[in-house]
Motif scaffolding. Structure first.
Motif, PDB file in Angstrom:
ATOM      1  N   ASN A 847      29.411  51.460  38.364  1.00  0.00           N
ATOM      2  CA  ASN A 847      29.549  50.417  37.332  1.00  0.00           C
ATOM      3  C   ASN A 847      30.881  50.455  36.589  1.00  0.00           C
ATOM      4  N   TYR A 848      31.953  50.972  37.232  1.00  0.00           N
ATOM      5  CA  TYR A 848      33.236  50.920  36.546  1.00  0.00           C
ATOM      6  C   TYR A 848      34.288  50.193  37.393  1.00  0.00           C
ATOM      7  N   ASN A 850      34.911  46.376  39.457  1.00  0.00           N
ATOM      8  CA  ASN A 850      34.409  45.062  39.866  1.00  0.00           C
ATOM      9  C   ASN A 850      34.845  44.841  41.309  1.00  0.00           C
ATOM     10  N   VAL A 853      36.981  41.813  43.013  1.00  0.00           N
ATOM     11  CA  VAL A 853      38.436  41.718  42.864  1.00  0.00           C
ATOM     12  C   VAL A 853      39.155  41.961  44.194  1.00  0.00           C
ATOM     13  N   ASP A 901      23.708  45.315  46.276  1.00  0.00           N
ATOM     14  CA  ASP A 901      24.909  44.649  45.745  1.00  0.00           C
ATOM     15  C   ASP A 901      25.824  44.065  46.807  1.00  0.00           C
TER      16      ASP A 901
END
Length: 1088
Positions: A847-848, A850, A853, A901
């Motif tokens: 979770n650090y 994205n 990108v 995800d």
């Protein structure tokens, strides 16, 4: 025809070479030729010829084993008629040739058992052709003794074969066959074995006659196999003896309510020779362990009374127990008395006082003869441990008399261990203290036994300890050489005493402990600490490794009970320590601990067992909230934080280690130091830099080496491996954002390239790559949300780039290794791959970053990492994924993140990759490891939800066209509907028929599976309903109706939760309905 005869002669020569030659190369060539023969198309007809005309036993053995392989193969199986012919042929062959070599008979019976098991559900004209087992065997039982032996062995081998899961067929199919066999045949086979044993014991058997002896042995094996059957599919591991309950089906009640079954085995024990009686006792162990719920209270009391009478009779006539096998099985039988019955039930048996006296005497005698059958002691101690543990809870008015007998057992154990020291030294015997696992197990049991009547235990320990310590001190001061030998003996006695003191202190239970007992603990602790002062003062001259290990074990127990946040500081123990040693509070006691730790690291740095246990103790101390704060105030701890270099702690040295894997303890050391450093670190960067100086110097040294072309590779490896192990310890301990960011800024970007270079250079040396990969996996692990970069910092993305680079570098290089021998494949390849999977999982779920990108800016870091994952995955056979626990956990948890995800990536894969992943999920659903199974359910849920959403979208009026990858994925699924259907049936099977430990997880994908396959689900439901007995079908149909009650055709959370609730009701109702059923549980053939 001549050609056949010639090739038969050749085969016979090959068989002789395979089984008789001592020349390895000849044997290997013969083996190769015979493997080719097994795979040849005319193997079947040749095997028959070998059996008909073969002149040697070896060729018959070859034919039997080849046929077993042919009937077992899963691809291209033999047609039903052929298998029926082989079965009938084997039975006739055995019937007409009763005097074959034993190994040939065995192989042919194995073949019959395999055909029967695998064909259990095969029908021909409405008849299950392979199930009339007892009829097949009856003709053998009505003939000569040799024929009888064959008949009984067939039943015995078949029971065994059906009870054992094999790796080539799915576990659910194995359970179905086993359950059906249990319900249709097993009780008849057990009854038959008991009746034949009754007949045999009624006759005057001439057991000197080899045939009758053999028959009795096979009958006992058969009875044992029946009782040892895995009735409800729980004991997956044959080696564990802790499954003390035999889940006998309710339909067997009659055999156990009738006391003649129990009596039969006790009578046999007394009437047959000692060579066979261990088998009788094994059967009795199983009978004594029948599940409690088979009886009501009155029946259980009656059964227990017969059992105790039988045990008493054996104890009164103990002649046969001098045989070690008998003795071992009898000890197991005694242990079952308490594992399956309560002390309150035992004391009500009429001869209880006499029996408990006999058992106590037997135990004391056994402990005194410690050299006889040492592996059986465990069972006796486990009986007394359970008895002692039940004393506070027993409500019966009858006396249990344990306060009389338990101290005798404690005393016998302690004194016999001390007496053994002298004999072991004198005769050069193996020292039981070398087997740490066994000693630990016995001490755990003793810790409970010794706490019963604790005053007596303590008085004995104090007396023995004072004698030994006194004489040890005097001997050490004498200069006489012979007294040194005696000193070694006293040290051995003290070693046992220190272990035992640690154990009884560890047995303290807070709610049952009194102040007096704490004061007694204080007496014992004082003595050990005084001994420690004595031995530490002599370490410069010499030390005793075993005694040091005992001290560490004592410290571990002492820490667990008396140090930490939960302990009452007013404890009487501290008062005693203060009076005798001047240790007034916990801080002073902790300084004793740290003093000992530093002394050990200083003097015992070269001794791996002591170093690792010492560091483990330091690590345990650094975990507690209050103790770590007290520790930091100690000057000795500050010394460690400022001087963690090899000149003070020799185990940190680089040159003196024999191999790289010995450095593991460095991680433990630095984890503890990291925790201690964090207490006062705050945001003080200078203090951090100061602490890291030795590591900075080491990194600079490695960088310097890498920058020159010629460098000492061994030295570079050692320095680097030590360094990354240290860093991993620190990274693990730094679980707060401020401290971890300091570490991150220290290592990135300066030193990460050195790690990448090491992976490039030494990818084929696991001793180097494993620590580096593990460090990287630790750095990207967002433990306690410690990885939070500022809004303007690109570090998250840069960190992922480095991770991707490392995975790609390692992955592409490790795949160039080519074929790796099976016994080295984990160490050389799979272990590294497993860490890469964990690393990728940690960074994807951290979770650090994205991840959108990367594609947006044309950065291929994400694609490279995912493509490398696929390449690595396809290089691993399916079986390995589940055979290596660490690999399966890292793979399935990564898969869960990817399906959650990155489903677009999964959907864009080639069809063969998609099918590989799906079949790995399908196999993982039935895995024994609950974590793997839960991960599979979750992944399957994500995939099914994705499919369902795509399907719903495509049917809407204004649907956007399906993305290309979704379309492809959808297409693959349509071409292979059997994958999803197979999983639907597996999940349903597990929920209905197996002991489902993670029902919630199982329920999540099930709704999606049903909605995607409504027609298949309807067929499945009908087949389950129809497989039930007629009177149950309506109830089962209603269960299914209720399951879908109020469920809508969507996968919204509300609907899913409703389905999960329905499912738990459904499972309960189905189980209730089946419990009452007289028919089989799994008599349906949903998964043939």
């Amino acid at each position: 025809m001549a050609d056949h005869v010639q090739s038969l002669a050749q085969l016979e020569i090959l068989c002789k070479q395979l089984y008789e030659t001592t020349d390895t190369s000849t044997r290997l060539q013969a083996e190769k030729a015979l493997v080719e023969f097994t795979n040849s198309p005319d193997c079947l007809s040749k095997c028959q010829l070998l059996l008909e005309r073969g002149s040697s036993s070896y060729s018959q053995l070859l034919a039997a084993t080849c046929l077993s392989k042919l009937v077992s193969r899963t691809s291209n199986p033999l047609p039903l008629e052929q298998r029926i012919d082989i079965r009938n042929y084997v039975l006739n062959y055995l019937a007409t040739r009763p005097k074959l070599a034993a190994f040939v008979t065995q192989a042919l019976i194995q073949l019959y058992a395999r055909i029967t098991k695998l064909g259990w559900f095969d029908c021909q004209k409405e008849d299950y052709v392979f199930r009339n087992v007892i009829v097949d065997v009856t003709r053998f039982l009505q003939d000569s003794v040799e024929h009888c032996i064959i008949g009984v062995t067939i039943l015995s081998q078949l029971t065994n074969e059906i009870n054992q899961a094999d790796t080539t067929h799915p576990l659910t199919k194995h359970r179905k066959i086993a359950s059906s066999f249990r319900d249709s045949s097993l009780f008849d086979i057990f009854t038959l074995s008991c009746n034949l044993l009754k007949q045999a014991s009624g006759k005057n058997l001439n057991l000197n006659d080899e045939g009758q002896h053999g028959l009795l042995m096979q009958l006992l094996k058969l009875a044992h196999n029946c009782l040892n059957f895995d009735f409800i599919g729980t004991s997956t591991d044959e080696s564990s003896d802790d499954l003390c309950t035999v889940q006998i089906p309710t339909s067997w009640r009659s055999a156990f309510l009738d006391s003649s079954t129990l009596q039969l085995f006790f009578d046999l024990y007394h009437s047959i020779p000692p060579s066979l009686s261990p088998l009788v006792l094994s059967c009795l162990v199983q009978i004594a362990s029948v599940r409690r719920s088979l009886f009501n209270n009155a029946e259980r009391a009656k059964f227990l009374s017969h059992l105790v009478d039988g045990v008493k009779r054996i104890l009164e006539n103990p002649q046969s127990l001098s045989d070690p096998n008998n003795y071992h099985e009898f000890c197991r039988l005694l242990a079952r008395l308490k594992s399956n019955y309560q002390l309150g039930e035992l004391v009500k048996v009429e001869n209880y006082p006499e029996v408990i006296r006999l058992i106590a005497n037997f135990t004391v005698t056994s402990l005194q003869h410690w050299e006889f059958a040492p592996n059986s002691v465990h069972y006796l101690l486990s009986l007394w441990q359970r008895l002692a543990a039940s004393v506070p809870y027993v409500k019966a008015t009858e006396p249990h008399m344990l306060e009389t007998f338990t101290p005798e057992v404690t005393k016998a154990y302690i004194t016999s261990r001390l007496e053994s020291v002298h004999i072991i030294l004198r005769d050069g015997l193996e020292d039981p203290l070398d087997d740490a696992g066994l000693v630990q197990q016995q001490l755990d049991q003793l810790s409970t036994i010794g706490r019963c009547e604790y005053e007596k235990t303590c008085a004995l320990l104090v007396q023995l300890f004072d004698q030994s310590a006194q004489s040890y001190q005097e001997l050490l001061q004498s200069t006489n050489s012979s007294s040194m030998d005696v000193a070694v003996q006293e040290a051995g006695r003290l070693t046992w005493l220190v272990y035992i003191i640690g154990a009884v202190i560890g047995g303290r239970v807070s709610f049952a402990s009194t102040d007096e007992q704490d004061a007694m603990d204080g007496e014992l602790v004082c003595r050990v600490l005084q001994l420690m002062n004595l031995t530490d003062s002599r370490l410069a001259q010499a030390g005793n490794e075993k005694l040091e290990l005992a001290m560490l074990s004592f410290f571990e127990q002492f820490r667990k009970i008396y140090i930490g946040d939960q302990v009452q500081k007013s404890s009487k123990l501290y008062r005693r320590l203060s009076e005798v040693l001047g240790l007034n509070d916990e801080t002073m006691v902790l300084s004793v601990f740290i003093g000992k730790i530093i002394t050990n690291l200083k003097y015992w740095g070269q001794c791996e067992p002591i170093t690792s246990k010492t560091l483990q103790l330091l690590n345990d101390l650094s975990i507690g909230y209050s103790s770590v704060r007290k520790l930091v105030k100690l000057s000795a701890v500050q010394f460690m934080l400022n001087n963690h270099t090899s000149e003070h702690f020799s185990f940190l040295g680089v040159n003196n280690q024999s191999n790289l894997s010995d450095m593991r303890c460095r991680t433990t050391f630095y984890t503890a130091l990291g925790r201690l450093l964090m207490v006062d670190l705050g945001e003080d960067e200078d203090q951090f830099e100061q602490f890291m100086l030795p590591l900075t110097a080491a990194f600079e040294a490695v960088a310097q080496m890498f920058s020159t072309n010629t460098f000492n590779e061994q030295e570079a490896k050692r320095t680097l491996v030590g360094l990354v192990r240290d860093l991993r310890g620190i990274a693990f301990a730094f679980n707060a954002k401020t401290s971890f960011m300091m570490l991150f800024d220290w290592i990135y970007p300066s030193y990460i390239p050195i790690l990448q270079r090491a992976i490039e250079l030494w990818y084929h040396v696991p001793a180097c790559t494993t620590p580096v990969l593990k460090l990287m996996a630790e750095l990207v692990h967002n433990r306690s949300q410690r990885l939070q970069f500022d809004v303007s910092s690109p570090n998250g993305i840069l960190l992922f780039r480095e991770t991707s680079k490392m995975i790609t570098t390692y992955g592409n290089r490790i795949l160039t290794l080519g074929e790796v021998p099976k016994d080295q494949v984990y160490a050389l390849k799979l272990k590294g791959i497993s860490i890469c999977f964990s690393m990728l999982k940690a960074v994807l779920s951290g979770n650090y970053v994205n991840f959108g990108v990367f594609r947006l800016y044309g950065d291929d870091a994400l694609d490279n990492a995912l493509q490398t994952f696929i390449k690595l995955l396809l290089s691993i056979p399916h079986s390995d994924l589940l055979d290596y626990p660490k690999l399966s956990q890292s793979y399935y948890s990564l898969l869960e993140v990817l399906t959650q995800d990155h489903m677009n990536f999964i959907a864009s894969l080639e069809p063969h990759v998609v099918l590989y992943i799906l079949s790995s999920i399908s196999e993982g659903l039935t895995a024994l490891d609950t974590m793997v199974c839960t991960g599979c359910c979750s992944s399957l849920d994500h995939i099914v939800t994705y499919l369902f959403k795509q399907l719903s979208r495509s049917t809407k009026k204004r649907a956007a066209p399906m993305a290309q990858e979704s379309d492809r994925f959808f297409h693959i699924m349509q071409q292979h509907p059997e994958m999803i259907q197979q999983m639907l049936s597996t999940v349903l099977n597990i929920i209905i028929f197996e002991d489902c430990r993670n029902q919630w997880s199982m329920s999540r994908p099930l709704l999606g599976l049903i909605l995607l396959n409504e027609k298949y689900f309807a067929d499945l439901r009908n087949s389950i309903v129809n497989s039930q007995p007629p009177e149950k079908q309506q109830a089962m149909h209603l269960c299914f109706e209720n399951l879908m009650e109020g469920i809508e055709r969507n996968l919204l959370t509300k609907n899913r939760d409703r389905f999960t609730q329905n499912l738990s009701v459904f499972r309960r109702e189905v189980n209730d309905s089946m419990k009452n059923s007289t028919y089989g549980v799994n008599s349906n053939d949903m998964m043939s």
